[in-house]
Design an enzyme around this catalytic site. Structure first.
Site, mmCIF file in Angstrom:
data_model
loop_
_atom_site.group_PDB
_atom_site.id
_atom_site.type_symbol
_atom_site.label_atom_id
_atom_site.label_comp_id
_atom_site.label_asym_id
_atom_site.label_seq_id
_atom_site.Cartn_x
_atom_site.Cartn_y
_atom_site.Cartn_z
ATOM 1 N N ARG A 1 -8.175 -20.737 -2.438
ATOM 2 C CA ARG A 1 -7.076 -20.425 -1.527
ATOM 3 C C ARG A 1 -5.904 -21.353 -1.808
ATOM 4 N NH1 ARG A 1 -5.328 -22.207 3.622
ATOM 5 N NH2 ARG A 1 -4.349 -20.540 4.841
ATOM 6 N N LYS B 1 6.403 -2.081 1.802
ATOM 7 C CA LYS B 1 5.233 -1.521 2.495
ATOM 8 C C LYS B 1 4.029 -2.455 2.357
ATOM 9 C CE LYS B 1 3.145 3.047 3.272
ATOM 10 N NZ LYS B 1 3.282 3.031 4.722
ATOM 11 N N LEU C 1 10.914 0.948 7.194
ATOM 12 C CA LEU C 1 10.351 1.456 5.945
ATOM 13 C C LEU C 1 11.165 2.672 5.493
ATOM 14 C CD1 LEU C 1 7.947 1.022 3.974
ATOM 15 C CD2 LEU C 1 6.908 2.989 5.091
ATOM 16 N N ARG D 1 8.290 4.222 -4.621
ATOM 17 C CA ARG D 1 8.365 3.187 -3.574
ATOM 18 C C ARG D 1 7.362 2.070 -3.863
ATOM 19 N NH1 ARG D 1 7.603 4.968 2.482
ATOM 20 N NH2 ARG D 1 5.470 5.251 1.761
ATOM 21 N N TYR E 1 0.820 -1.204 0.000
ATOM 22 C CA TYR E 1 0.000 0.000 0.000
ATOM 23 C C TYR E 1 0.851 1.249 0.000
ATOM 24 C CZ TYR E 1 0.733 0.875 5.057
ATOM 25 O OH TYR E 1 1.276 1.174 6.280
#
Ligand code: PDD
Length: 287
Positions: free
Chosen positions: A101, A151, A207, A52, A33
């Protein structure tokens, strides 16, 4: 009031926006994100966030759902459609919804990545009253995974740390690993000693903050000395000042760590000055 959000190519009222239950963001936290600030209807450091995002996607072998030019256009469209003046745009890319899944990554040819974006209105974001009084923080052990430079949406431990802070009657948490501060729960952490600004060096442990990069650049230009090295909670408690940086809170003074006041227990001069410079410069560069 209902927002207009973006989901995989469509602009929809938020009540109508839907994601598959098989989406890997939901099942596996297999997503990344970005949060980009908006001041006066303009994007702050869009370029930094787009770069980024590209890096995060590459590190996880995930396809970009749109080009970075298209991404800019979507950001702008959301600002317009929602009459956003001050606030944030949240963006999330996941590895898509393969229809079942499975731990194995799906074939990106048949499972396109998911892109979701929405606005968050924060009127007066740049004039936050909290910046005048500063934040109090507690230290919490950093038990996150080893690739904090990506991130990802794996935010359970940061959420738990915020809850520990809330329970302790303070504002936020600083993570500590092997005796050294890594970063804040959702920001980069700094201490100030005299004319020197000290913050942990970039690595996979933290980060690579977009606000951090700009603030360190402005700090050097304003003749502050910048030292990128580890520091401890004890050193922070002895410092003249402390602060954090993030896209959503810019530069935020920190006035107490683990119950010990930093300096006089009120914001000093360096953090408020850096906040002022950052907001002023970024307003000029906003697109
Ligand atoms: N958080 N470190 C962590 C763990 C973060 O989550 C963030 C940002 C930062 C600061 O990065 P930047 O300056 O690029 O915002 C550092 C965002 C704002 C969030 O999760 O809401």
């Amino acid at each position: 009031m209902s927002r207009i959000v973006y989901v995989n190519g469509e602009y929809l009222p938020e009540e109508e926006a839907k994601i598959s239950i098989f989406d890997r963001g939901f099942l596996m936290a297999d997503g990344v994100y970005e949060v980009t600030s908006v001041l006066n209807g303009k994007l702050i450091d869009f370029d930094g966030h787009a770069k980024r995002l590209e890096r995060s996607l590459k590190e996880l072998s995930m396809n970009a759902p749109v080009t970075m030019d298209e991404l800019l256009a979507i950001h702008r469209e959301l600002v317009t459609k929602n009459d956003l003046v001050d606030g944030m745009i949240y963006l999330q890319v996941t590895r898509g919804a393969p229809g079942d899944r499975d731990f194995v990554f799906p074939d990106p040819e048949t499972t396109p990545s998911t892109l979701v974006m929405f606005t968050q209105s924060k009127p007066g974001l740049a004039d936050s009253p909290v910046a005048k009084t500063g934040n109090k923080v507690i230290s919490v052990e950093d038990i996150r995974w080893g690739r904090r430079d990506i991130k990802t949406v794996q935010l359970l431990w940061p959420s738990m740390a915020k809850m520990m802070a809330k329970k302790a009657g303070v504002d936020d948490a600083w993570f500590v690993e092997d005796g050294f501060v890594t970063e804040g729960s959702s920001n980069n952490a700094y201490i100030v000693k005299g004319n020197k600004i000290i913050t942990r060096a970039l690595s996979n442990d933290i980060l690579h903050g977009i606000t951090r990069a700009a603030v360190l650049r402005f700090a050097a230009e304003a003749q502050y000395e910048v030292e990128e090295r580890n520091f401890t909670i004890a050193e922070a408690q002895e410092a003249d000042e402390a602060f954090t940086t993030s896209a959503s809170a810019f530069v935020m003074p920190v006035v107490e760590v683990d119950g010990v006041k930093i300096g006089e227990g009120v914001p000093g001069t360096v953090a408020p000055r850096l906040r002022e410079i950052y907001i002023e410069e970024m307003r000029k560069q906003a697109i």
